[in-house]
Design a protein around this motif. Structure first.
Motif, PDB file in Angstrom:
ATOM      1  N   GLU A 200       0.843  -1.205   0.000  1.00 43.85           N
ATOM      2  CA  GLU A 200       0.000   0.000   0.000  1.00 43.85           C
ATOM      3  C   GLU A 200       0.878   1.256   0.000  1.00 43.85           C
ATOM      4  OE1 GLU A 200      -3.418   0.773  -0.142  1.00 43.85           O
ATOM      5  OE2 GLU A 200      -2.518   2.770  -0.191  1.00 43.85           O
ATOM      6  N   PRO A 201       0.714   2.133  -0.992  1.00 46.58           N
ATOM      7  CA  PRO A 201       1.542   3.349  -1.029  1.00 46.58           C
ATOM      8  C   PRO A 201       1.076   4.463  -0.085  1.00 46.58           C
ATOM      9  CG  PRO A 201       0.149   3.228  -2.990  1.00 46.58           C
ATOM     10  CD  PRO A 201      -0.095   1.972  -2.211  1.00 46.58           C
ATOM     11  N   ASN A 202      -0.210   4.483   0.270  1.00 43.31           N
ATOM     12  CA  ASN A 202      -0.764   5.572   1.097  1.00 43.31           C
ATOM     13  C   ASN A 202      -0.430   5.319   2.571  1.00 43.31           C
ATOM     14  OD1 ASN A 202      -2.714   6.773   2.898  1.00 43.31           O
ATOM     15  ND2 ASN A 202      -3.971   7.317   1.140  1.00 43.31           N
ATOM     16  N   ALA A 203       0.317   6.271   3.183  1.00 42.36           N
ATOM     17  CA  ALA A 203       0.809   6.074   4.555  1.00 42.36           C
ATOM     18  C   ALA A 203      -0.338   5.925   5.561  1.00 42.36           C
ATOM     19  CB  ALA A 203       1.699   7.254   4.955  1.00 42.36           C
ATOM     20  N   TYR A 204      -1.408   6.659   5.336  1.00 46.74           N
ATOM     21  CA  TYR A 204      -2.568   6.608   6.228  1.00 46.74           C
ATOM     22  C   TYR A 204      -3.187   5.196   6.229  1.00 46.74           C
ATOM     23  CZ  TYR A 204      -7.336   7.907   7.746  1.00 46.74           C
ATOM     24  OH  TYR A 204      -8.536   7.991   8.374  1.00 46.74           O
ATOM     25  N   ARG A 205      -3.300   4.620   5.023  1.00 48.99           N
ATOM     26  CA  ARG A 205      -3.856   3.271   4.921  1.00 48.99           C
ATOM     27  C   ARG A 205      -2.865   2.222   5.434  1.00 48.99           C
ATOM     28  NH1 ARG A 205      -7.074   2.894  -0.822  1.00 48.99           N
ATOM     29  NH2 ARG A 205      -8.842   4.175  -0.195  1.00 48.99           N
ATOM     30  N   ASN A 219       5.722  -0.333   0.728  1.00 47.75           N
ATOM     31  CA  ASN A 219       5.306   0.770  -0.136  1.00 47.75           C
ATOM     32  C   ASN A 219       5.882   0.515  -1.528  1.00 47.75           C
ATOM     33  OD1 ASN A 219       5.106   3.132  -1.607  1.00 47.75           O
ATOM     34  ND2 ASN A 219       5.311   4.427   0.212  1.00 47.75           N
ATOM     35  N   SER A 245      -6.134  -3.985  -5.130  1.00 48.28           N
ATOM     36  CA  SER A 245      -5.766  -2.623  -5.539  1.00 48.28           C
ATOM     37  C   SER A 245      -6.449  -2.215  -6.840  1.00 48.28           C
ATOM     38  CB  SER A 245      -4.252  -2.506  -5.704  1.00 48.28           C
ATOM     39  OG  SER A 245      -3.830  -3.176  -6.881  1.00 48.28           O
ATOM     40  N   ASN A 247      -4.969  -1.980  -9.367  1.00 42.66           N
ATOM     41  CA  ASN A 247      -3.925  -1.179 -10.005  1.00 42.66           C
ATOM     42  C   ASN A 247      -3.196  -2.035 -11.047  1.00 42.66           C
ATOM     43  OD1 ASN A 247      -0.865  -0.444 -10.013  1.00 42.66           O
ATOM     44  ND2 ASN A 247      -1.922   1.421  -9.388  1.00 42.66           N
ATOM     45  N   SER A 335     -10.307  12.402  -0.774  1.00 45.98           N
ATOM     46  CA  SER A 335      -9.067  13.011  -0.290  1.00 45.98           C
ATOM     47  C   SER A 335      -7.997  11.965   0.040  1.00 45.98           C
ATOM     48  CB  SER A 335      -9.344  13.837   0.966  1.00 45.98           C
ATOM     49  OG  SER A 335      -9.528  12.969   2.081  1.00 45.98           O
ATOM     50  N   GLY A 336      -8.403  10.687   0.139  1.00 42.79           N
ATOM     51  CA  GLY A 336      -7.452   9.647   0.517  1.00 42.79           C
ATOM     52  C   GLY A 336      -7.171   9.624   2.010  1.00 42.79           C
ATOM     53  N   GLN A 337      -7.827  10.493   2.765  1.00 43.86           N
ATOM     54  CA  GLN A 337      -7.631  10.540   4.220  1.00 43.86           C
ATOM     55  C   GLN A 337      -8.835   9.934   4.934  1.00 43.86           C
ATOM     56  OE1 GLN A 337      -4.575  11.647   5.672  1.00 43.86           O
ATOM     57  NE2 GLN A 337      -4.144  11.347   3.502  1.00 43.86           N
TER      58      GLN A 337
END
Ligand code: ZN
Ligand code: ZN
Length: 345
Positions: A200-205, A219, A245, A247, A335-337
């Protein structure tokens, strides 16, 4: 006087066009139940509908009340449904199968050729009340946290993916840590995976993935994911990839780092065709499995058992908002947050 309810309606074709409307409370017809919605969850599908992507444009005929993930209480039943159902706490299987096509008759209702979906073809659950076929209203355990019951439909996708192959003792990669990927990490652990590695690239996730049971989160932007995955998985890669993903690069990489003879379960929906090297898949004996919905109702039985034995997936929820704040909820998701957002009618 007709009693009315608040609901979120896709009012017409095109991007946006979501409005809160006041509509008559539906009356359950033959074989249907009326449910008072306690808690609903926003799904990626609802975002596709809002943005009017191909998925929605080719299936929907607005105006339709959207939403298909929820729990609530049966408050009325139509003809042919036992009055004993009134008062039951239920969640819904969102796919309505025809029971007549060759796949339904073969016990594969999740692959029904004539599937209709709640909140896509018929009015959904972003409303104070929703009516659905009685058979789609699955009885919940009132003793587990309500947030879990509201997410049985997406949890079912995670459980379906994780039960497609045997995970016991295996090294399992979970790619994509949206809500379903996060739930899959928890489910994989619960089903006895030896090690769960999330991508997962998103740090929050990524942080959420650790809370949901991941042993390690990679990441894919910061490392060469193929080399790194092989290096940390006994030099030959993970046994299983649960792909959420959607992706293209992520899927292509998974076919390269999966160990020979390994299994990839496709649970994420790519927006475009994914070119794959079939020669490599052939020589390395890679197994690819598709996935649609949940097995009716075997997957429901398995996830109910997991939840009854103490599994909790509410860690993938970032917000619970009043239904009126649906615009804010969609903004947060974009927002991805945010992770899973629940709406309370
Ligand atoms: Zn969904
Ligand atoms: Zn069918």
């Amino acid at each position: 006087m007709v009693q009315t309810m608040k609901c979120i309606v896709k009012t017409k074709a095109g991007p946006g066009n979501l409005e809160m409307w006041e509509k008559p409370i539906p009356v359950p017809g033959a074989g249907e139940v009326l449910i008072k919605v306690h808690l609903a969850a926003i799904c990626g599908t609802d975002i596709h509908i809002k943005d009017w992507e191909e998925f929605a444009a080719t299936r929907m005929n607005p105006p339709i009340i959207i939403g298909h993930e929820f729990c609530g209480e049966i408050v009325a039943v139509g003809n042919g449904v036992s009055e004993e159902r009134v008062g039951q706490l239920v969640s819904a299987e969102s796919h309505i199968a025809c029971h007549r096509c060759s796949l339904c008759l073969d016990g594969k209702e999740n692959l029904c050729l004539n599937t209709k979906a709640i909140g896509v073809h018929i009015d959904g659950c972003f409303a104070e009340y929703v009516k659905i076929p009685s058979e789609n209203a699955y009885v919940c355990n009132p003793n587990i946290p309500e947030e879990n019951n509201a997410m049985l439909e997406p949890l079912g996708v995670a459980v379906h993916a994780a039960t497609k192959v045997n995970l016991g003792g295996k090294i399992v990669a979970v790619t994509g840590c949206g809500p379903i990927g996060l739930m899959a990490a928890t489910v994989a652990k619960r089903l006895g995976a030896g090690k769960v590695i999330c991508v997962e690239p998103n740090a929050y996730r990524a942080e959420a993935a650790y809370k949901m049971g991941a042993d390690l989160v990679l990441n894919p932007i910061e490392c060469n994911i193929v080399d790194e995955m092989r290096r940390i998985c006994e030099g030959i890669g993970p046994d299983v990839v649960l792909e959420f993903s959607g992706n293209i690069g992520g899927i292509q990489a998974a076919t390269k780092y999966i160990r020979p003879g390994g299994e990839i379960v496709i649970g994420g929906l790519p927006n475009h065709d994914v070119p794959l090297n079939f020669t490599e898949i052939f020589y390395r004996g890679v197994n690819l499995y598709g996935l649609s919905g949940r097995e009716m109702y075997h997957t429901w039985k398995v996830m109910t058992g997991l939840l009854n034995s103490g599994m909790d997936v509410s860690g993938c929820i970032s917000h619970i908002l009043p239904m009126e704040e649906y615009n804010k909820a969609f903004e947060l998701l974009e927002s991805g947050q945010a992770l899973k957002i629940l709406l309370r009618p």
